[in-house]
Structure formats: C-alpha cells, structure tokens
Design an enzyme around this catalytic site. Structure first.
Site, mmCIF file in Angstrom:
data_model
loop_
_atom_site.group_PDB
_atom_site.id
_atom_site.type_symbol
_atom_site.label_atom_id
_atom_site.label_comp_id
_atom_site.label_asym_id
_atom_site.label_seq_id
_atom_site.Cartn_x
_atom_site.Cartn_y
_atom_site.Cartn_z
ATOM 1 N N GLY A 183 24.511 11.947 -29.503
ATOM 2 C CA GLY A 183 24.138 12.319 -28.494
ATOM 3 C C GLY A 183 25.618 11.778 -27.138
ATOM 4 O O GLY A 183 25.283 12.104 -26.745
ATOM 5 N N GLY A 197 1.345 -1.601 0.256
ATOM 6 C CA GLY A 197 0.304 0.158 0.194
ATOM 7 C C GLY A 197 1.377 1.587 -0.185
ATOM 8 O O GLY A 197 1.993 0.958 -0.738
HETATM 9 C C1 HXC Z 1 -3.049 -3.822 12.666
HETATM 10 C C2 HXC Z 1 -2.243 -5.606 11.706
HETATM 11 C C3 HXC Z 1 -1.651 -5.555 10.393
HETATM 12 C C4 HXC Z 1 -2.161 -3.587 10.446
HETATM 13 C C5 HXC Z 1 -1.528 -7.495 10.120
HETATM 14 N N1 HXC Z 1 -1.619 -7.375 11.741
HETATM 15 N N2 HXC Z 1 -1.413 -6.270 9.585
HETATM 16 N N3 HXC Z 1 -2.796 -5.335 12.864
HETATM 17 N N4 HXC Z 1 -3.321 -3.233 11.469
HETATM 18 N N5 HXC Z 1 -2.575 -3.544 9.935
HETATM 19 C C6 HXC Z 1 -1.708 -8.421 12.761
HETATM 20 C C7 HXC Z 1 -2.742 -9.428 12.854
HETATM 21 O O1 HXC Z 1 -3.565 -9.093 13.614
HETATM 22 C C8 HXC Z 1 -1.872 -10.500 13.371
HETATM 23 O O2 HXC Z 1 -1.955 -9.361 15.127
HETATM 24 C C9 HXC Z 1 -0.422 -10.115 13.464
HETATM 25 O O3 HXC Z 1 -0.240 -8.441 12.901
HETATM 26 C C10 HXC Z 1 0.399 -10.398 11.530
HETATM 27 O O4 HXC Z 1 -0.633 -10.832 10.944
HETATM 28 P P1 HXC Z 1 -0.683 -12.062 10.143
HETATM 29 O O5 HXC Z 1 -1.918 -11.785 9.238
HETATM 30 O O6 HXC Z 1 -0.991 -12.971 11.316
HETATM 31 O O7 HXC Z 1 0.513 -12.040 9.472
HETATM 32 P P2 HXC Z 1 0.754 -13.592 8.429
HETATM 33 O O8 HXC Z 1 -0.222 -14.489 7.728
HETATM 34 O O9 HXC Z 1 1.978 -13.229 8.174
HETATM 35 O O10 HXC Z 1 -0.072 -12.114 6.700
HETATM 36 C C11 HXC Z 1 0.536 -10.226 6.941
HETATM 37 C C12 HXC Z 1 0.193 -9.297 6.277
HETATM 38 C C13 HXC Z 1 -1.077 -9.700 7.175
HETATM 39 C C14 HXC Z 1 0.113 -10.529 4.830
HETATM 40 C C15 HXC Z 1 1.086 -8.571 6.298
HETATM 41 O O11 HXC Z 1 -1.434 -9.117 7.998
HETATM 42 C C16 HXC Z 1 -2.272 -8.658 5.829
HETATM 43 O O12 HXC Z 1 -2.995 -8.390 5.025
HETATM 44 N N6 HXC Z 1 -2.327 -7.257 6.578
HETATM 45 C C17 HXC Z 1 -3.061 -6.017 6.560
HETATM 46 C C18 HXC Z 1 -2.141 -5.663 4.925
HETATM 47 C C19 HXC Z 1 -2.863 -4.323 5.398
HETATM 48 O O13 HXC Z 1 -4.180 -4.194 4.303
HETATM 49 N N7 HXC Z 1 -2.360 -3.318 5.464
HETATM 50 C C20 HXC Z 1 -3.443 -2.027 5.049
HETATM 51 C C21 HXC Z 1 -2.441 -1.745 3.758
HETATM 52 S S1 HXC Z 1 -2.774 0.055 3.471
HETATM 53 P P3 HXC Z 1 -1.955 -11.317 15.981
HETATM 54 O O14 HXC Z 1 -2.504 -10.307 16.619
HETATM 55 O O15 HXC Z 1 -2.563 -12.555 15.207
HETATM 56 O O16 HXC Z 1 -0.423 -11.692 16.000
HETATM 57 C C22 HXC Z 1 -2.108 0.584 4.110
HETATM 58 C C23 HXC Z 1 -2.009 2.167 3.959
HETATM 59 C C24 HXC Z 1 -1.076 2.959 4.093
HETATM 60 O O17 HXC Z 1 -1.037 0.229 5.023
HETATM 61 C C25 HXC Z 1 -0.867 4.534 3.282
HETATM 62 C C26 HXC Z 1 0.303 5.491 3.819
HETATM 63 C C27 HXC Z 1 -0.566 6.702 2.848
#
Ligand code: HXC
Length: 510
Positions: free
Chosen positions: A404, A169
């Site tokens: 060039g 993202g």
């Molecule tokens: C809060 C989060 C999190 C998030 C992961 N966790 N991403 N908590 N906010 N964005 C937490 C999970 O709940 C989990 O907590 C722990 O971190 C590990 O995550 P898992 O999913 O179990 O790990 P994994 O299977 O390795 O997958 C990793 C991942 C997935 C692919 C990153 O967690 C995921 O898709 N996360 C969301 C990604 C996302 O959409 N982020 C927002 C993107 S937009 P527990 O307590 O179970 O350990 C963005 C905008 C930025 O970032 C803009 C800037 C301008």
C-alpha cells in the site's frame, strides 16, 4: 505648522518606546528582542510601513482609562522580504504583556484583511500574556475575529507564526491554524493550560519548557515546525522560507536566479543504494544532490524523522520534497510520518508548489501501537492528500516501494505525472522474505528450498521492470542523471492543468 510636526514626532517617539525603558530592559534580559526590533530584522531595511500607531484601547474597567498606551501592545503594518510584500503583526510584551484587547485584536484583523485582499503572506510574531483580563469577553471576541480570519486566509495566502514568548490558553489556536510555526528555544512556549493547572487537574509536575517549549513541540507534539536558538536566527529563517513561497494562491512561487548546472551529473548517486537491501543510506544526500546549489529548507526536521519534508529549488523554482528516510525506522510509514507528510503535501497543493517524491518505503509500520493509534485513518490522510493534489507530481523510486505504501507515495495510480525508478528499485507487494514465508509456509523448515524460492522471487519481482512493463513506471533512469531528469520533468509540467469535479469541499479523514 512646526509645532504640529513636532507634536507628531513626539507622539511617534512615545509610541515607539513601548512599555518604557525598564520593561524593554527586562525583555532584553530574557534574551528576547522587542516587537519593533523583530520587525526590523524580519523585513528589508526601511521597508516597514506602520499602521495604527496611535490606536488605544477603550476599556474603562479597573481604572484602565488612566493607562492608554499608543499602539495597544501590538505593532502592525506591511513591508517587504527580499522585495516581496508581506503583512506583519508583532505583539509587544512590554505593553501590558502584549495582551489582546478589543483594539489590539482589531489592529491584527485589519492587516489580515489587507493581506487577503492584496494577496500577500501574513507573518505573526506572538509574544503575549493572552486575553487582556480587564477586557473580559471583548478580548475573547477579538480572538474569535482573528481565528475566523486565519480560517478564511488558509490556502489563500501563506500564514507564518513566530512564537517568541508566552502563547497560552485559547491564544494558541490562532498559530495552530497557520501554515508554519517557528519557535525559539528556551524563551517561547505554547500550551492550552499552564503547569499550575496541569498540576491541579492531573497531578503532573512539569515545567513550562517541558510542557510547551520549542523542543516539546518540534520533537513530540509536532505543533511547531522548526526551533531556533534565538530571535535573530528565527527571523532570518522566516525570510529564507518566504523566498520559497508564492505571495498567494493567485500567483506562482517566485523564480530565483540560480547558478547550478541543470544537467549536473552526480556519479556518487550510482552507489548511494547499498548492495544489501537491509542497509540504510541517507536520503537527505539525494535531496541535496538534486537541489539547486544543494539548498534544502527542511520542515519538521525533528519530528517523524522517517520521512523528510521541505523545499528545494529546481531551475530557480520552488519544489516541495517528500522523501522516505531509510536511516530511521527503515523509512516505514507510521502515524506521525503520514500526518507530517500529508499536511506538507496539502500546503504545496494549496499554493501551487510542485511536489517531488523520493520513495524507499518497506510499508506501513505494523503493531498494536500503530493500529490502536489509528494508522488506518492517518495513513489515509497521506493517500488522500497525494490523490487530491493537482500540482505537478514527479516521483523517483530509489529502492523499496512495497504494498500500500507504494501506491500512497505519489504513484501513477494517484495521478503521479512522471514516475521514475532507479534500476535498484523493487516495486512489489512485499519483500522477498515475507512473500516466501506466506507462499511456501509448508516448506519453512527446508532452508535450501526457501532460499531457492527467495532467489526466484527476487529475480522475478524485486526490480522496477514488472511495473515499467505496465507503464506504472514511465522510465527506469540512471541515478547519476536524477537531477537532470527530474528538472526536465517539472519543466514539461509547468503549464499542467487538471480539474476535479465540483464539490463544496472534500472530507479528508481527519
Ligand atoms: C492583562 C497582562 C496579562 C493579561 C500579563 N499582563 N498578562 N495584563 N492581561 N492577560 C501584564 C502584567 O500585569 C504585567 O504588567 C505585564 O503584563 C508583564 O507581566 P508579568 O507577569 O510581569 O510577566 P512575566 O513574569 O514574564 O509573566 C508572563 C505571564 C504572566 C506568564 C504571561 O503575566 C501571566 O501568567 N499572565 C496571565 C496569563 C493568562 O492567564 N492569560 C489569560 C489566558 S486565557 P505590568 O504593568 O506589571 O508590566 C486566554 C484566553 C484566550 O488567553 C481565549 C481565546 C479564545
């Protein structure tokens, strides 16, 4: 008193455990180190000074007040790399997936501000699920604050990003604005939208690794500069890179002890260029033979391999090298090569690192792919970058310097300080064959006459002396003495001063 000290030790111990044993084990099982293990390998032993160990988030949504881990998913502070100050943040995936909250972002901003104020590089270890979902817009604001500091720090202190896990993202845009991005194969990825969104929107089926893994970004997109087998190798290479760089734009790059003869003669270079002008040879060999102890830190080795970029040392001082590579696409300048080299030249210029340019270039790559892709604008980037660079610039033409591309590759006309040519050089508008076909189009069916015209052109123009007669080449040098000549040239330029007219900023053709 003892109780208070014990309490501090206990709180520190808890903070150091990050997300707990199970999550640390899961991190290790993926082949990844923890945030603190990474810092330990990156910095000199016992040099890390941590800040904000006890910072915790302030979010009360989604029951978040019940889990407020110390440190909030990022370890920050400063330490040294071979005795030189650096600031570092390392995201802890074991704590809420290293997600960025308001306070997590504030911790990163604090060390970025300190790095800027104190003039030291910023090294960011990225391993994060992105914006902390529970914090919503506060998290986006935190990213915005980091982005703005990336921009402010650009050209002031070196910024290096290590991607050691997810980076997706808008989060990708902080590393994207840093000077160098190092990735780890198979455990890191960067993309603006993940495979699921891609499938929904474009119907493309692609894995995370294919979409944004280390190979993709070092070979295809050029978003990343280097890819490494594992965390340990990536961290060791960052230490090696830091040794080439100044702490900030207020300082010179470090001078390291060297154990090589400055006047080293390399007889093998006299035969490096083949007799046949169409035969390739490896320009990397020349770089290694010029460099102190043959040490070359290559940047973007896997991308646009028709041009080489990286750092060497001469008499212990860092020098940026840009070199056409005749082994790939005959060393032509195309869109990718122009972009790659332009960015490198600008980095060197921003941080006062002198530039050595090694030239064997038959011209710009022809074709619709290049024209439609905007080779005009992209080629202009390299031209612009060399022209605006005020650092010492030494150029050696080994063979072809046509058209060039001759002008672009740090020629005298772009304020090259010292321009050398090997006797095998051909400084001309184009090669003999192309020139004769244009000048003697009417005689193309007469092979004998065409051959005679070609010989005549080669004798008159396919050499360095026409340019040397005009002073565009300062001296025609013996290939075997290149290290000595180049090193002495940079030594003479050590106190070069060159100013440019005031402007708010230039308008490089982006
Ligand atoms: C809060 C989060 C999190 C998030 C992961 N966790 N991403 N908590 N906010 N964005 C937490 C999970 O709940 C989990 O907590 C722990 O971190 C590990 O995550 P898992 O999913 O179990 O790990 P994994 O299977 O390795 O997958 C990793 C991942 C997935 C692919 C990153 O967690 C995921 O898709 N996360 C969301 C990604 C996302 O959409 N982020 C927002 C993107 S937009 P527990 O307590 O179970 O350990 C963005 C905008 C930025 O970032 C803009 C800037 C301008």
């Amino acid at each position: 008193m003892k109780d208070i000290l014990d309490q501090l030790a206990r709180r520190r111990e808890i903070a150091r455990q990050g997300g707990g044993e199970a999550r640390v084990a899961a991190q290790h099982a993926k082949g990844k180190l923890t945030a603190r293990e990474r810092i330990e390998l990156l910095l000199d032993e016992d040099s890390f000074e941590e800040y904000d160990t006890f910072v915790a988030h302030r979010c009360t949504e989604f029951g978040m007040q019940a889990q407020r881990p110390a440190g909030d998913g990022v370890v920050t502070g400063w330490g040294t790399v071979n005795g030189r100050l650096v600031y570092v943040f390392s995201q802890d995936f074991t704590v809420m997936g290293g997600s960025v909250s308001e306070t997590h972002g504030a911790k990163i901003c604090k060390i970025m501000d300190m790095a800027l104020q104190n003039g030291a590089p910023i090294i960011g270890v990225n391993d994060s699920g992105g914006a902390r979902i529970q914090e919503g817009v506060d998290s986006l604001a935190a990213y915005g604050e980091i982005f703005h500091r990336n921009i402010t720090a650009s050209g002031v202190v070196p910024q290096i990003s290590l991607i050691m896990g997810p980076c997706a993202g808008g989060a990708v845009y902080s590393p994207a604005m840093t000077d160098f991005i190092f990735m780890v194969k198979d455990t890191s990825y960067m993309f603006v939208t993940g495979p699921d969104v891609v499938r929904t929107v474009t119907n493309e089926v692609v894995t995370a690794e294919e979409l944004g893994g280390a190979s993709t970004h070092t070979r295809r997109s050029s978003v990343a500069d280097c890819a490494f087998e594992n965390d340990v190798e990536a961290l060791a290479e960052v230490r090696r890179l830091i040794d080439f760089l100044p702490r900030s734009n207020r300082e010179k790059p470090p001078v390291r002890p060297f154990f090589d003869d400055v006047s080293r003669i390399e007889p093998s270079l006299d035969t490096l260029v083949p007799d046949n002008p169409n035969m390739p040879y490896d320009m990397r060999e020349l770089i290694l033979k010029i460099a102190d102890e043959g040490d070359f830190f290559e940047i973007q080795a896997e991308f646009a391999r028709n041009i080489l970029t990286g750092f060497i040392r001469l008499e212990g001082s860092a020098v940026g090298v840009v070199a056409n590579q005749p082994m790939v696409l005959a060393g032509c300048l195309d869109i990718d090569a122009s972009r790659k080299a332009a960015r490198f030249v600008r980095f060197c210029d921003a941080f006062d690192i002198p530039i050595l340019t090694l030239v064997d270039v038959p011209g710009f790559m022809p074709g619709t792919v290049q024209e439609y892709g905007g080779i005009i604008k992209h080629g202009a980037k390299l031209l612009f970058a060399y022209g605006e660079a005020t650092v010492p610039k030494v150029t050696v033409i080994t063979r072809k310097a046509y058209g060039g591309a001759y002008v672009v590759m740090s020629s005298k006309h772009l304020r090259g300080d010292v321009n050398y040519a090997w006797p095998t050089s051909e400084v001309a508008v184009m090669g003999a064959k192309g020139a004769v076909e244009i000048l003697h189009r009417a005689e193309l069916n007469d092979a004998e006459r065409i051959a005679a015209h070609t010989r005549d052109y080669e004798e008159r123009f396919a050499n360095p002396f026409v340019a040397a007669e005009r002073g565009f080449i300062d001296e025609v040098i013996m290939p075997h003495a290149t290290r000595k000549r180049v090193t002495r040239a940079f030594a003479a330029l050590r106190d070069k001063k060159l100013s440019t007219p005031w402007k708010k900023h230039d308008n490089i053709p982006l």
